[in-house]
Enzyme design. Structure first.
Site, short mmCIF file in Angstrom:
data_model
loop_
_atom_site.label_atom_id
_atom_site.label_comp_id
_atom_site.label_asym_id
_atom_site.label_seq_id
_atom_site.Cartn_x
_atom_site.Cartn_y
_atom_site.Cartn_z
N GLY A 177 0.60 -1.42 0.53
CA GLY A 177 -0.09 0.20 -0.17
C GLY A 177 0.94 1.11 0.01
O GLY A 177 1.07 2.09 -0.81
N ASN A 193 -3.20 -11.13 -0.88
CA ASN A 193 -2.45 -13.17 -1.67
C ASN A 193 -3.70 -14.25 -1.35
O ASN A 193 -4.30 -13.30 -0.50
CB ASN A 193 -0.39 -13.69 -1.10
CG ASN A 193 -0.02 -12.95 -1.08
OD1 ASN A 193 0.73 -12.25 -2.48
ND2 ASN A 193 0.91 -12.16 -0.73
N LYS A 207 -0.79 -17.20 -9.34
CA LYS A 207 -0.07 -16.58 -7.79
C LYS A 207 0.04 -16.46 -6.49
O LYS A 207 1.16 -16.90 -5.90
CB LYS A 207 -0.78 -14.95 -7.93
CG LYS A 207 -0.43 -13.65 -6.56
CD LYS A 207 1.47 -13.18 -7.18
CE LYS A 207 1.90 -12.33 -5.89
NZ LYS A 207 1.34 -12.03 -4.79
N ASN A 226 3.12 -17.77 -4.10
CA ASN A 226 2.93 -17.56 -2.67
C ASN A 226 3.34 -19.02 -1.65
O ASN A 226 4.04 -19.13 -0.89
CB ASN A 226 1.80 -16.91 -2.39
CG ASN A 226 1.91 -15.29 -2.77
OD1 ASN A 226 0.95 -15.25 -3.33
ND2 ASN A 226 3.13 -14.63 -2.47
O1 KPL Z 1 4.01 -11.28 -2.92
C1 KPL Z 1 4.67 -11.71 -2.63
C2 KPL Z 1 5.21 -11.66 -1.02
O2 KPL Z 1 5.62 -11.71 -0.25
O3 KPL Z 1 4.05 -11.61 -0.52
C3 KPL Z 1 6.41 -12.15 -3.57
C4 KPL Z 1 5.71 -12.32 -4.30
C5 KPL Z 1 6.73 -13.38 -3.15
C6 KPL Z 1 7.27 -11.06 -2.89
O4 KPL Z 1 8.50 -11.25 -1.39
#
Ligand code: KPL
Length: 305
Positions: A22, A105, A187, A191
């Site tokens: 952010g 995420n 993604k 993660n």
């Molecule tokens: O999404 C990420 C995170 O740390 O949450 C990455 C892309 C792995 C970058 O650190």
């Protein structure tokens, strides 16, 4: 509460929280000429030191959002398990045609959030592999070059040109995609491979390129591909692994969000990451031991902090 009759102008954005992504978005938006305000639990101004990818430092002042001006453009880059609460608290302050962009995420159902919005309020999802971390609460470092994908989640998601331009400034390079799910699964593989392992090993992402982690990373990604494919989102192990290693290289100096959360004693996104894989796998009668192990290890690690 008496709301000001006119909503935020098009070049104004409100950012929820003070997480690394952010603040990265806020700093880049402000540097691109946007007016940026922060929505914090305790309204306060933030004098932020922003370090860009070229290691240039800049001081930026981010002011708190006033509560008498309806918020029209809102970026909600908060953890998967905090999104619903954050949006619920903001609802009384949103313009009737507000555009909200959530970014986190993992995968969680969108419906509870959609149920809260008015028919003309649009919801978008932004998925990013940009990397940032905060060495101190008033400092954000853009530590890895990534890319972002943006998708509409509602029929009321509109004002495309302005939204795409702003999110390109904030977290671009950016692609607008029609369906967010293939992006979310891709993604998720990244993660699942990086976040728990980097948190357990307490290391930067780049250290996961060491050969000793390869079998575990491969097992984790293989399981995500199995579950994604069985759920109707075909994913190939070789190309998913190649993407994981691309991100490990591009974000080598970054501490993953989960490593930062574990170190700070905060709740992690493990339930929406490995937890989601385990949950979907159980419904499909697929075994995912590598994800299950990461889920248990992160839970154990955060329980003792
Ligand atoms: O999404 C990420 C995170 O740390 O949450 C990455 C892309 C792995 C970058 O650190």
């Amino acid at each position: 509460m008496a709301l000001h009759p006119s909503a935020q102008p098009a070049l104004s954005w409100t950012i929820v929280g003070r997480g690394a992504i952010g603040l990265l978005a806020g700093a880049r938006l402000q540097l691109a000429g946007y007016t940026v305000t922060l929505w914090l639990r305790q309204p306060e101004k933030l004098l932020l030191t922003f370090t860009d990818l070229k290691q240039h430092n800049q001081q930026l002042l981010l002011l708190p959002q006033q509560t008498d001006i309806p918020v029209r453009h809102l970026l909600v880059p908060v953890k998967a398990n905090d999104v619903e609460n954050a949006v619920a608290q903001l609802l009384p302050y949103l313009a009737d045609n507000a555009q909200l962009i959530i970014s986190h995420n993992g995968i969680i159902p969108f419906q509870p959030l959609l149920d809260k919005l008015k028919p003309e309020q649009g919801l978008w999802f932004l998925s990013t592999s940009q990397a940032a971390y905060k060495p101190t609460p008033a400092q954000v470092i853009h530590s890895g070059a990534g890319v972002s994908f943006l998708a509409k989640l509602t029929a009321a998601s509109r004002d495309d040109d302005n939204i795409v331009a702003a999110m390109t400034a904030a977290l671009g390079p950016l692609s607008l995609v029609a369906d967010i799910y293939p992006v979310l699964w891709q993604k998720l593989a990244i993660n699942v491979a990086i976040n728990p392992l980097s948190a357990i090993e307490n290391c930067q992402n780049g250290q996961l390129a060491a050969p000793r982690y390869q079998p575990q990373i491969e097992a984790l990604v293989r399981e995500v591909c199995l579950v994604a494919t069985a759920s109707g989102h075909p994913m190939d192990v070789a190309s998913s692994l190649a993407k994981v290693y691309q991100v490990i290289t591009a974000t080598a100096n970054n501490f993953s969000s989960m490593q930062q959360d574990v170190q700070a004693g905060r709740q992690t996104e493990i339930d929406a990451i490995c937890g989601y894989v385990c949950q979907q796998a159980a419904q499909l009668h697929i075994t995912v031991p590598a994800n299950q192990q990461m889920l248990l290890q992160i839970k154990a690690l955060t329980a003792v902090i």
